[in-house]
Write a protein that holds these residues in place. Structure first.
Motif, mmCIF file in Angstrom:
data_model
loop_
_atom_site.group_PDB
_atom_site.id
_atom_site.type_symbol
_atom_site.label_atom_id
_atom_site.label_comp_id
_atom_site.label_asym_id
_atom_site.label_seq_id
_atom_site.Cartn_x
_atom_site.Cartn_y
_atom_site.Cartn_z
ATOM 1 N N GLU A 3 0.822 -1.216 0.000
ATOM 2 C CA GLU A 3 0.000 0.000 0.000
ATOM 3 C C GLU A 3 0.857 1.269 0.000
ATOM 4 O OE1 GLU A 3 -3.293 2.258 -0.378
ATOM 5 O OE2 GLU A 3 -3.216 0.083 -0.528
ATOM 6 N N ARG A 4 2.043 1.217 0.607
ATOM 7 C CA ARG A 4 2.929 2.391 0.603
ATOM 8 C C ARG A 4 3.365 2.726 -0.815
ATOM 9 N NH1 ARG A 4 7.285 0.169 4.512
ATOM 10 N NH2 ARG A 4 6.657 -1.580 3.259
ATOM 11 N N VAL A 5 3.656 1.686 -1.611
ATOM 12 C CA VAL A 5 4.062 1.901 -2.998
ATOM 13 C C VAL A 5 2.911 2.519 -3.778
ATOM 14 C CG1 VAL A 5 4.742 0.746 -5.140
ATOM 15 C CG2 VAL A 5 5.783 0.064 -2.975
ATOM 16 N N VAL A 6 1.708 1.998 -3.556
ATOM 17 C CA VAL A 6 0.528 2.516 -4.254
ATOM 18 C C VAL A 6 0.317 3.997 -3.913
ATOM 19 C CG1 VAL A 6 -1.976 2.330 -4.480
ATOM 20 C CG2 VAL A 6 -0.576 0.256 -4.386
ATOM 21 N N ARG A 7 0.391 4.334 -2.636
ATOM 22 C CA ARG A 7 0.201 5.730 -2.227
ATOM 23 C C ARG A 7 1.261 6.641 -2.840
ATOM 24 N NH1 ARG A 7 -0.849 3.514 2.909
ATOM 25 N NH2 ARG A 7 1.212 4.142 3.582
ATOM 26 N N GLU A 8 2.522 6.198 -2.824
ATOM 27 C CA GLU A 8 3.605 7.006 -3.384
ATOM 28 C C GLU A 8 3.429 7.185 -4.886
ATOM 29 O OE1 GLU A 8 6.753 9.478 -3.574
ATOM 30 O OE2 GLU A 8 5.850 8.724 -1.728
ATOM 31 N N LEU A 9 3.054 6.118 -5.569
ATOM 32 C CA LEU A 9 2.825 6.193 -7.009
ATOM 33 C C LEU A 9 1.713 7.183 -7.319
ATOM 34 C CD1 LEU A 9 3.427 5.108 -9.854
ATOM 35 C CD2 LEU A 9 1.751 3.318 -9.422
ATOM 36 N N ILE A 25 -4.949 -0.564 -10.357
ATOM 37 C CA ILE A 25 -4.273 -1.325 -9.304
ATOM 38 C C ILE A 25 -5.273 -2.226 -8.584
ATOM 39 C CG2 ILE A 25 -3.106 -1.113 -7.075
ATOM 40 C CD1 ILE A 25 -1.817 1.500 -8.300
ATOM 41 N N ASP A 26 -6.398 -1.654 -8.166
ATOM 42 C CA ASP A 26 -7.385 -2.413 -7.385
ATOM 43 C C ASP A 26 -8.126 -3.468 -8.197
ATOM 44 O OD1 ASP A 26 -6.690 -0.903 -5.177
ATOM 45 O OD2 ASP A 26 -8.432 0.417 -5.310
ATOM 46 N N ASN A 27 -8.392 -3.182 -9.480
ATOM 47 C CA ASN A 27 -9.215 -4.092 -10.274
ATOM 48 C C ASN A 27 -8.436 -5.123 -11.083
ATOM 49 O OD1 ASN A 27 -11.722 -2.931 -9.548
ATOM 50 N ND2 ASN A 27 -11.342 -1.259 -10.965
ATOM 51 N N TYR A 28 -7.201 -4.811 -11.445
ATOM 52 C CA TYR A 28 -6.476 -5.708 -12.341
ATOM 53 C C TYR A 28 -5.153 -6.222 -11.791
ATOM 54 C CZ TYR A 28 -9.831 -3.702 -15.561
ATOM 55 O OH TYR A 28 -11.000 -3.289 -16.142
ATOM 56 N N ILE A 29 -4.383 -5.371 -11.156
ATOM 57 C CA ILE A 29 -3.055 -5.776 -10.710
ATOM 58 C C ILE A 29 -3.116 -6.583 -9.418
ATOM 59 C CG2 ILE A 29 -0.787 -4.947 -9.982
ATOM 60 C CD1 ILE A 29 -1.233 -2.555 -11.942
#
Length: 92
Positions: A3-9, A25-29
């Motif tokens: 989640e930290r990577v997602v927030r930073e991205l 991110i949430d639907n496919y990755i």
């Protein structure tokens, strides 16, 4: 995916892109490769993801036979670009 990577991205993109990135991110990755630890993620895993998204990646639309339809090549490329950015960020 951490989640930290997602927030930073998402912080690094325009606010208008944030929702698009989050949705990809949430639907496919995450549903497809999110459980694989980064150090164990292989090119074969990414190839399988690519093929799956192209053949049955849609989450909201069915073909006449009741099977999931694939995403367009452009959409898949966009998803893989988001994934690539996230992996580079995680590597840093």
């Amino acid at each position: 995916m951490d989640e930290r990577v997602v927030r930073e991205l998402c912080k690094r993109v325009r606010p208008s892109s944030h929702q698009t990135y989050r949705g990809c991110i949430d639907n496919y990755i995450v549903p497809n490769i999110g459980a694989i630890p980064l150090e164990k993620l292989t090119s074969l895993d990414l190839q399988k993801l690519y093929k799956k998204l192209l053949t049955k990646g849609r989450i909201d639309s069915l073909e006449a036979k009741g099977q999931l339809k694939g995403l367009s090549a452009k959409t898949v490329r966009n998803i893989l670009q988001i994934l690539s950015s996230a992996l580079k960020l995680a590597q840093e």
